[in-house]
Design a protein around this motif. Structure first.
Motif, PDB file in Angstrom:
ATOM      1  N   PRO A   1      40.087  30.656  45.751  1.00  0.00           N
ATOM      2  CA  PRO A   1      38.621  30.815  45.861  1.00  0.00           C
ATOM      3  C   PRO A   1      38.377  31.792  47.186  1.00  0.00           C
ATOM      4  O   PRO A   1      38.640  31.036  48.252  1.00  0.00           O
ATOM      5  N   GLY A   2      37.353  32.578  46.826  1.00  0.00           N
ATOM      6  CA  GLY A   2      36.922  33.278  48.081  1.00  0.00           C
ATOM      7  C   GLY A   2      37.907  34.519  48.645  1.00  0.00           C
ATOM      8  O   GLY A   2      37.453  35.276  49.583  1.00  0.00           O
ATOM      9  N   ASP A   3      38.972  34.675  48.002  1.00  0.00           N
ATOM     10  CA  ASP A   3      39.986  35.790  48.589  1.00  0.00           C
ATOM     11  C   ASP A   3      39.174  37.313  48.002  1.00  0.00           C
ATOM     12  O   ASP A   3      38.371  37.035  47.199  1.00  0.00           O
ATOM     13  N   LYS A   4      39.479  38.228  48.314  1.00  0.00           N
ATOM     14  CA  LYS A   4      39.125  39.639  48.066  1.00  0.00           C
ATOM     15  C   LYS A   4      39.061  39.813  46.470  1.00  0.00           C
ATOM     16  O   LYS A   4      38.233  40.497  45.829  1.00  0.00           O
ATOM     17  N   TYR A   5      40.153  39.446  45.925  1.00  0.00           N
ATOM     18  CA  TYR A   5      40.080  39.867  44.478  1.00  0.00           C
ATOM     19  C   TYR A   5      39.431  38.806  43.774  1.00  0.00           C
ATOM     20  O   TYR A   5      38.833  39.238  42.774  1.00  0.00           O
ATOM     21  N   GLU A   6      39.154  37.653  44.079  1.00  0.00           N
ATOM     22  CA  GLU A   6      38.150  36.771  43.572  1.00  0.00           C
ATOM     23  C   GLU A   6      36.654  37.233  43.702  1.00  0.00           C
ATOM     24  O   GLU A   6      36.103  37.193  42.696  1.00  0.00           O
ATOM     25  N   ALA A   7      36.450  37.567  44.711  1.00  0.00           N
ATOM     26  CA  ALA A   7      35.202  38.101  45.144  1.00  0.00           C
ATOM     27  C   ALA A   7      34.874  39.339  44.451  1.00  0.00           C
ATOM     28  O   ALA A   7      33.876  39.693  43.655  1.00  0.00           O
ATOM     29  N   GLU A   8      35.821  40.329  44.203  1.00  0.00           N
ATOM     30  CA  GLU A   8      35.666  41.445  43.214  1.00  0.00           C
ATOM     31  C   GLU A   8      35.531  41.232  41.690  1.00  0.00           C
ATOM     32  O   GLU A   8      34.772  41.825  41.239  1.00  0.00           O
ATOM     33  N   ALA A   9      36.324  40.070  41.320  1.00  0.00           N
ATOM     34  CA  ALA A   9      36.138  39.625  39.788  1.00  0.00           C
ATOM     35  C   ALA A   9      34.593  39.237  39.724  1.00  0.00           C
ATOM     36  O   ALA A   9      33.937  39.493  38.746  1.00  0.00           O
TER      37      ALA A   9
ATOM     38  N   SER B   1      31.938  40.087  41.388  1.00  0.00           N
ATOM     39  CA  SER B   1      31.078  40.912  41.443  1.00  0.00           C
ATOM     40  C   SER B   1      31.227  41.782  40.215  1.00  0.00           C
ATOM     41  O   SER B   1      29.714  42.206  39.728  1.00  0.00           O
ATOM     42  N   LYS B   2      32.228  42.080  39.760  1.00  0.00           N
ATOM     43  CA  LYS B   2      32.313  42.811  38.398  1.00  0.00           C
ATOM     44  C   LYS B   2      31.435  42.013  37.538  1.00  0.00           C
ATOM     45  O   LYS B   2      30.893  42.473  36.358  1.00  0.00           O
ATOM     46  N   ALA B   3      31.816  40.837  37.250  1.00  0.00           N
ATOM     47  CA  ALA B   3      31.441  39.933  36.353  1.00  0.00           C
ATOM     48  C   ALA B   3      29.822  39.775  36.533  1.00  0.00           C
ATOM     49  O   ALA B   3      28.936  39.926  35.353  1.00  0.00           O
ATOM     50  N   ASP B   4      29.116  39.731  37.422  1.00  0.00           N
ATOM     51  CA  ASP B   4      27.769  39.749  37.649  1.00  0.00           C
ATOM     52  C   ASP B   4      27.366  40.973  37.339  1.00  0.00           C
ATOM     53  O   ASP B   4      25.965  41.073  36.627  1.00  0.00           O
ATOM     54  N   LYS B   5      27.775  42.195  37.546  1.00  0.00           N
ATOM     55  CA  LYS B   5      27.194  43.309  37.239  1.00  0.00           C
ATOM     56  C   LYS B   5      27.180  43.639  35.958  1.00  0.00           C
ATOM     57  O   LYS B   5      25.931  44.034  34.927  1.00  0.00           O
ATOM     58  N   VAL B   6      28.305  42.848  35.041  1.00  0.00           N
ATOM     59  CA  VAL B   6      28.354  43.350  33.391  1.00  0.00           C
ATOM     60  C   VAL B   6      27.278  42.325  32.815  1.00  0.00           C
ATOM     61  O   VAL B   6      26.656  42.599  31.937  1.00  0.00           O
ATOM     62  N   MET B   7      27.030  41.111  33.421  1.00  0.00           N
ATOM     63  CA  MET B   7      26.169  40.170  32.877  1.00  0.00           C
ATOM     64  C   MET B   7      24.568  40.733  33.162  1.00  0.00           C
ATOM     65  O   MET B   7      23.760  40.344  32.195  1.00  0.00           O
ATOM     66  N   ARG B   8      24.526  41.546  34.302  1.00  0.00           N
ATOM     67  CA  ARG B   8      22.983  41.889  34.291  1.00  0.00           C
ATOM     68  C   ARG B   8      22.876  43.125  33.700  1.00  0.00           C
ATOM     69  O   ARG B   8      21.475  43.766  33.670  1.00  0.00           O
ATOM     70  N   MET B   9      23.814  43.727  33.000  1.00  0.00           N
ATOM     71  CA  MET B   9      23.661  45.085  32.164  1.00  0.00           C
ATOM     72  C   MET B   9      22.489  44.965  31.126  1.00  0.00           C
ATOM     73  O   MET B   9      22.716  43.807  30.327  1.00  0.00           O
ATOM     74  N   PRO B  10      21.693  45.827  30.681  1.00  0.00           N
ATOM     75  CA  PRO B  10      20.721  45.810  29.784  1.00  0.00           C
ATOM     76  C   PRO B  10      21.653  45.836  28.631  1.00  0.00           C
ATOM     77  O   PRO B  10      22.672  46.542  28.372  1.00  0.00           O
ATOM     78  N   VAL B  11      21.117  45.139  27.104  1.00  0.00           N
ATOM     79  CA  VAL B  11      21.912  45.369  25.996  1.00  0.00           C
ATOM     80  C   VAL B  11      22.074  46.856  25.540  1.00  0.00           C
ATOM     81  O   VAL B  11      23.161  47.033  25.018  1.00  0.00           O
ATOM     82  N   HIS B  12      21.042  47.463  25.810  1.00  0.00           N
ATOM     83  CA  HIS B  12      21.050  49.137  25.367  1.00  0.00           C
ATOM     84  C   HIS B  12      22.447  49.774  25.943  1.00  0.00           C
ATOM     85  O   HIS B  12      22.619  50.880  25.348  1.00  0.00           O
ATOM     86  N   GLU B  13      22.775  49.388  27.105  1.00  0.00           N
ATOM     87  CA  GLU B  13      23.825  50.145  28.152  1.00  0.00           C
ATOM     88  C   GLU B  13      25.301  49.504  27.486  1.00  0.00           C
ATOM     89  O   GLU B  13      26.181  49.969  27.991  1.00  0.00           O
TER      90      GLU B  13
END
Length: 82
Positions: A4-12, A14-26
Motif C-alpha cells: 500500500p502506498g508504493d508507486k505502482y499502487e498509486a498509479e493503479a 490513479s488510472k482506476a479513478d480516471k476510468v471510473m470518472r469517464m462519461p459513458v459515451h466515451e
C-alpha cells in the motif's frame, strides 16, 4: 501485489479513478448496444406476411372443407377446384 502506498499502487489507483470518472459515451466501440429494436424492424415484414396468410387460411377453411368433403369422404385432389 504491491505494498500500500508504493508507486505502482498509486498509479493503479490513479488510472482506476480516471476510468471510473469517464462519461459513458466515451467508453468507445466496445460498449454493448441493444439490438432488439433492430431485429424487430427486420422481421416485421415477415410477421405481417404470416399474419395475412393465417387470416386468409382461416377465412378459406370452411370453403375448402365444403369443396373437399361430401358425406364424410374426401374427394381426390384431382376433382377439386383450384
Amino acid at each position: 501485489m504491491g505494498k500500500p502506498g508504493d508507486k505502482y499502487e498509486a498509479e493503479a489507483e490513479s488510472k482506476a479513478d480516471k476510468v471510473m470518472r469517464m462519461p459513458v459515451h466515451e467508453s468507445g466501440p466496445s460498449q454493448i448496444q441493444p439490438v432488439g429494436a433492430d431485429i424487430s424492424r427486420m422481421i416485421q415484414p415477415q410477421v405481417e406476411k404470416e399474419k395475412k396468410l393465417q387470416k386468409q387460411a382461416m377465412e378459406e377453411e370452411p370453403e375448402v372443407q365444403a369443396k373437399t368433403k361430401e358425406g364424410g369422404k374426401t374427394w381426390p385432389a384431382s376433382t377439386t377446384d383450384g
